[in-house]
Write an enzyme that holds these catalytic residues in place. Structure first.
Site, short mmCIF file in Angstrom:
data_model
loop_
_atom_site.label_atom_id
_atom_site.label_comp_id
_atom_site.label_asym_id
_atom_site.label_seq_id
_atom_site.Cartn_x
_atom_site.Cartn_y
_atom_site.Cartn_z
N GLY A 99 0.75 125.98 87.37
CA GLY A 99 1.21 127.24 86.79
C GLY A 99 1.51 128.34 87.78
N THR A 100 1.88 127.98 89.03
CA THR A 100 2.21 129.05 89.98
C THR A 100 3.52 129.74 89.59
OG1 THR A 100 3.35 127.61 91.54
CG2 THR A 100 0.99 127.93 91.89
N ASN A 126 15.14 125.82 83.17
CA ASN A 126 14.18 125.00 83.94
C ASN A 126 14.27 125.36 85.42
OD1 ASN A 126 12.36 122.76 84.50
ND2 ASN A 126 14.15 121.65 85.28
N HIS A 164 13.70 123.71 89.18
CA HIS A 164 13.55 122.40 89.84
C HIS A 164 13.47 122.61 91.36
CE1 HIS A 164 13.82 118.09 90.29
NE2 HIS A 164 14.65 118.31 91.30
N GLU A 171 9.57 130.88 98.60
CA GLU A 171 10.84 131.51 98.96
C GLU A 171 11.93 131.24 97.94
OE1 GLU A 171 11.93 130.46 102.98
OE2 GLU A 171 9.91 130.86 103.69
C1 GAR Z 1 7.22 123.21 90.63
O1 GAR Z 1 7.57 122.94 91.95
C2 GAR Z 1 8.38 122.89 89.71
O2 GAR Z 1 9.63 123.20 90.24
C3 GAR Z 1 8.22 121.41 89.58
O3 GAR Z 1 6.83 121.22 89.44
C4 GAR Z 1 6.14 122.24 90.14
C5 GAR Z 1 5.18 122.92 89.19
O4 GAR Z 1 4.38 123.86 89.86
N1 GAR Z 1 8.98 120.91 88.46
C6 GAR Z 1 9.64 119.77 88.52
O5 GAR Z 1 9.60 119.03 89.48
C7 GAR Z 1 10.43 119.45 87.27
N2 GAR Z 1 11.43 118.46 87.55
P1 GAR Z 1 3.61 124.98 89.06
O6 GAR Z 1 2.89 124.33 87.88
O7 GAR Z 1 2.61 125.51 90.07
O8 GAR Z 1 4.59 126.03 88.61
#
Ligand code: GAR
Length: 198
Positions: A12-13, A108, A110, A179
């Site tokens: 969840g960052t 979304n 990515h 970034e």
């Molecule tokens: C993030 O890097 C996001 O872009 C990626 O998962 C991570 C979740 O981090 N999503 C994907 O790869 C979707 N294809 P988070 O839970 O700390 O936000």
């Protein structure tokens, strides 16, 4: 007020970046109304709770098939009168129920420069491992609309980020987040809320 639901599965960052941006005055005509986690007990749920955002778990593994899961998500979104859906590290797939009701209203983030290193199987750290294995010198982050093709919807924003010789997948992931993703996601929501993208 534009009501935003953020769908998450893990750390969840990106959600935290949105919470912080909102506190700093971004997307003033919108509110983070709901967080839905596809897994129980995630750090993302903790972050939502701490920020005072309504949060629920709709566990993917508790549903037999995608249409049933999709209906549960669609129900939660409609009950909470959600206008915009943000996938922020949401590792499940959405089905036609949600996709049709929220056409051009699902965004979304990515962690690569789409169309590279995206699609089925490319998520989280796997993306950065693949980038390092292939030896590309530039990667990045993409924010895009969601359609029925995985990572195939229209691109809203992208940012290129250099791959450095000493990078591990973890170090690269962190830099792409800091970034790229955290900045772009908030910017894209701001653009959506100002009616600059539809
Ligand atoms: C993030 O890097 C996001 O872009 C990626 O998962 C991570 C979740 O981090 N999503 C994907 O790869 C979707 N294809 P988070 O839970 O700390 O936000």
């Amino acid at each position: 007020m534009i009501k935003i639901a953020v769908l998450v599965s893990g750390g969840g960052t990106n959600l935290q970046a949105l919470i912080d941006s909102k506190r700093e005055g971004k997307f003033a005509n919108a509110e983070l109304s709901l967080v839905i986690s596809s897994r129980a007990g995630t750090k993302a749920l903790e972050r939502a709770e701490k920020a005072g955002i309504k949060n629920i778990t709709i566990e993917r593994k508790k549903y037999e098939d995608l249409p049933e899961y999709d209906r549960a998500i669609a129900k939660a979104l409609s009950e909470n009168k959600i206008d915009l859906v943000v996938l922020a590290g949401f590792l499940s797939v959405l089905g036609p129920g949600v996709l049709e009701s929220y056409k051009n209203r699902i965004i979304n983030v990515h962690p690569s420069l789409i169309p590279s290193f995206c699609g089925k199987g490319f998520y989280g750290l796997r993306v950065h491992k693949a980038v390092l294995e292939r030896g590309v010198k530039v990667t990045g982050a993409t924010v895009h609309f969601v359609n029925e093709i995985i990572d195939g919807g229209k691109i809203i924003l992208q940012k290129a980020i250099d791959v450095l010789p000493q990078d591990s997948a973890e170090i690269l992931q962190k830099r792409v987040m800091q970034e790229g993703e955290w900045v772009l996601l908030s910017e894209a929501i701001e653009m959506f809320c100002k009616g600059e993208i539809t």
